[in-house]
Design a protein around this motif. Structure first.
Motif, PDB file in Angstrom:
ATOM      1  N   ASP A 258      18.682 -10.407   6.010  1.00  0.00           N
ATOM      2  CA  ASP A 258      17.899 -10.596   7.229  1.00  0.00           C
ATOM      3  C   ASP A 258      17.395  -9.290   7.840  1.00  0.00           C
ATOM      4  O   ASP A 258      16.751  -9.311   8.891  1.00  0.00           O
ATOM      5  N   ALA A 259      17.680  -8.166   7.226  1.00  0.00           N
ATOM      6  CA  ALA A 259      17.276  -6.878   7.788  1.00  0.00           C
ATOM      7  C   ALA A 259      15.772  -6.661   7.638  1.00  0.00           C
ATOM      8  O   ALA A 259      15.152  -7.148   6.690  1.00  0.00           O
ATOM      9  N   SER A 260      15.186  -5.925   8.579  1.00  0.00           N
ATOM     10  CA  SER A 260      13.779  -5.557   8.489  1.00  0.00           C
ATOM     11  C   SER A 260      13.562  -4.273   9.299  1.00  0.00           C
ATOM     12  O   SER A 260      13.946  -4.215  10.469  1.00  0.00           O
ATOM     13  N   ILE A 276       9.442  -0.681   4.132  1.00  0.00           N
ATOM     14  CA  ILE A 276       9.281  -1.680   3.077  1.00  0.00           C
ATOM     15  C   ILE A 276      10.132  -2.901   3.374  1.00  0.00           C
ATOM     16  O   ILE A 276      11.323  -2.792   3.683  1.00  0.00           O
ATOM     17  N   ASP A 277       9.498  -4.068   3.272  1.00  0.00           N
ATOM     18  CA  ASP A 277      10.203  -5.341   3.324  1.00  0.00           C
ATOM     19  C   ASP A 277       9.988  -6.062   2.008  1.00  0.00           C
ATOM     20  O   ASP A 277       8.945  -5.908   1.369  1.00  0.00           O
ATOM     21  N   SER A 278      10.959  -6.872   1.618  1.00  0.00           N
ATOM     22  CA  SER A 278      10.866  -7.538   0.327  1.00  0.00           C
ATOM     23  C   SER A 278      11.735  -8.783   0.306  1.00  0.00           C
ATOM     24  O   SER A 278      12.749  -8.865   1.015  1.00  0.00           O
ATOM     25  N   THR A 279      11.334  -9.739  -0.511  1.00  0.00           N
ATOM     26  CA  THR A 279      12.170 -10.914  -0.764  1.00  0.00           C
ATOM     27  C   THR A 279      13.224 -10.623  -1.827  1.00  0.00           C
ATOM     28  O   THR A 279      14.059 -11.492  -2.114  1.00  0.00           O
ATOM     29  N   ALA A 280      13.183  -9.440  -2.414  1.00  0.00           N
ATOM     30  CA  ALA A 280      14.071  -9.110  -3.533  1.00  0.00           C
ATOM     31  C   ALA A 280      15.523  -9.011  -3.084  1.00  0.00           C
ATOM     32  O   ALA A 280      15.834  -8.714  -1.929  1.00  0.00           O
ATOM     33  N   GLU A 281      16.401  -9.211  -4.045  1.00  0.00           N
ATOM     34  CA  GLU A 281      17.841  -9.157  -3.807  1.00  0.00           C
ATOM     35  C   GLU A 281      18.334  -7.727  -3.617  1.00  0.00           C
ATOM     36  O   GLU A 281      19.261  -7.471  -2.856  1.00  0.00           O
ATOM     37  N   CYS A 282      17.715  -6.804  -4.327  1.00  0.00           N
ATOM     38  CA  CYS A 282      18.181  -5.422  -4.279  1.00  0.00           C
ATOM     39  C   CYS A 282      17.016  -4.464  -4.445  1.00  0.00           C
ATOM     40  O   CYS A 282      15.889  -4.867  -4.748  1.00  0.00           O
ATOM     41  N   VAL A 283      17.303  -3.189  -4.234  1.00  0.00           N
ATOM     42  CA  VAL A 283      16.346  -2.140  -4.549  1.00  0.00           C
ATOM     43  C   VAL A 283      17.064  -1.115  -5.427  1.00  0.00           C
ATOM     44  O   VAL A 283      18.178  -0.686  -5.128  1.00  0.00           O
ATOM     45  N   VAL A 284      16.438  -0.781  -6.550  1.00  0.00           N
ATOM     46  CA  VAL A 284      16.952   0.298  -7.395  1.00  0.00           C
ATOM     47  C   VAL A 284      16.298   1.589  -6.924  1.00  0.00           C
ATOM     48  O   VAL A 284      15.066   1.716  -6.909  1.00  0.00           O
ATOM     49  N   VAL A 285      17.128   2.531  -6.522  1.00  0.00           N
ATOM     50  CA  VAL A 285      16.648   3.831  -6.060  1.00  0.00           C
ATOM     51  C   VAL A 285      16.848   4.837  -7.179  1.00  0.00           C
ATOM     52  O   VAL A 285      17.975   5.070  -7.626  1.00  0.00           O
TER      53      VAL A 285
END
Length: 350
Positions: A258-260, A276-285
């Motif tokens: 729910d973060a934005s 950046i907002d996304s429906t994705a489960e994760c972000v690979v940095v």
């Protein structure tokens, strides 16, 4: 809102470079080859426009593109341990392009395909839909898949990527984009002085081949705690076992749903900010821990850690199908994901 199209011959392959430009002068340019983003022009605090994404000087280098600069990644993102998976009782063997693993969709993947395209231009929103029909057993994946990726730009300096795919049979789909950012506008400057926030309480542990182990580790008390804005390079040289594996950050962060915004990247001296907002489960940095000495625009020969890739996706797949459940798409069902990049400028303390 303007859309312009230029034909580009890349080693006898006809490719189109498409540019979207909004009323403020922000531009996004990309190739039909791999959907590769070659340019995002945004202003700094003084109103100077510069390209903030890593791109090759010679477009012929995109035919190999070992760093996946700017490209659509598919069918799946990240590593698949041992380049195989079992689905509906059948074991599928994938092409091995990362040692014994598969990475970023295989030897060619979506990043090396020339997409068909269709443009739409409304008053305050321009969009281009890229289409590709991936055949059954391409790179080892079952099922024919119709893929559509839509790039759009509006007059609020928001650039969005919407991924859709419909397979004819059960398969794996987990797409992302592999653009590298440096908000200074110069790829001679280290990314380590950018400040970063990631709304994530946990990150995925990886093994010595950078494939997930299945363990999710708490960020608190580790160099992986970016819950509040801090410099990327603050702890990158610590002797944490996970940092040693990848020579820096190359890890999936499990995003708070729910973060934005989900991620915030900023460069103090230029004032540029990316949310950046996304429906994705994760972000690979990935902090661009290695280089193949590519010739790049606005930076000559690329050195390590001159950019950061922020890859929004579901968790990559590890040994024995760990995390695979979120990448399974049933035949006839629609895969859909969306990521929105909002660029702004702010006065920040140096």
């Amino acid at each position: 809102m303007k859309i312009s199209i230029t034909r580009v011959n890349i080693s006898d392959q006809e490719v189109h470079e498409i540019t979207m430009k909004n009323k403020h002068g922000m531009e996004v340019a990309f190739l039909t080859l791999g959907g590769i983003i070659t340019k995002i022009l945004v202003p700094d605090i003084e109103g100077h426009y510069e390209n903030v994404v890593l791109s090759h000087t010679d477009y012929r280098d995109y035919l190999k593109n070992p760093g996946y600069f700017g490209a659509i990644i598919g069918r799946t993102s990240g590593r698949i341990k041992n380049a195989q998976f079992e689905l509906n009782g059948t074991i599928y063997s994938l092409s091995k392009n990362y040692g014994e693993n598969q990475g970023h969709g295989g030897f060619i993947g979506f990043s090396g395909r020339n997409f068909q395209f269709e443009c739409s231009n409304l008053n305050d929103n321009a969009s281009v839909t890229l289409r590709y029909l991936s055949p059954h057993l391409e790179e080892g994946y079952p099922g024919e898949v119709l893929v559509e990726v839509t790039y759009s730009l509006n007059d609020y300096n928001e650039f969005a990527i919407h991924y859709e795919a419909i397979p004819k049979a059960d398969t794996l789909i987990n797409m992302t984009n592999h653009t590298y950012f440096n908000l200074s506008g110069s790829f001679e400057e280290s990314i380590l002085y950018h400040v970063l926030m990631i709304k994530a309480e946990k990150f995925a542990e990886v093994d010595d081949t950078s494939a997930p182990t299945g363990e999710l580790l708490e960020v608190e008390g580790t160099p992986f705690d970016f819950r509040y804005m801090r410099e990327i390079g603050e702890d990158i040289k610590e002797r944490h076992p996970q940092l040693l594996i990848g020579n820096g950050y190359d890890h999936p962060f499990l995003l708070v749903p729910d973060a934005s915004p989900k991620v915030r990247l900023a460069h103090r001296f230029s004032g540029r900010v990316l949310e950046i907002d996304s429906t994705a489960e994760c972000v690979v940095v990935y902090t661009q821990n290695y280089t193949d000495n590519q010739h790049v625009q606005c930076g000559g020969i690329l050195q390590n850690r001159r950019s950061v890739a922020l890859e929004f996706q579901n968790l990559p797949i590890g040994k024995n199908g760990v995390n695979m459940e979120n990448s399974i798409v049933q035949g006839g069902e629609k895969y859909s994901a969306k990521t929105v990049y909002k660029f702004k400028v702010e006065q920040m303390n140096a």
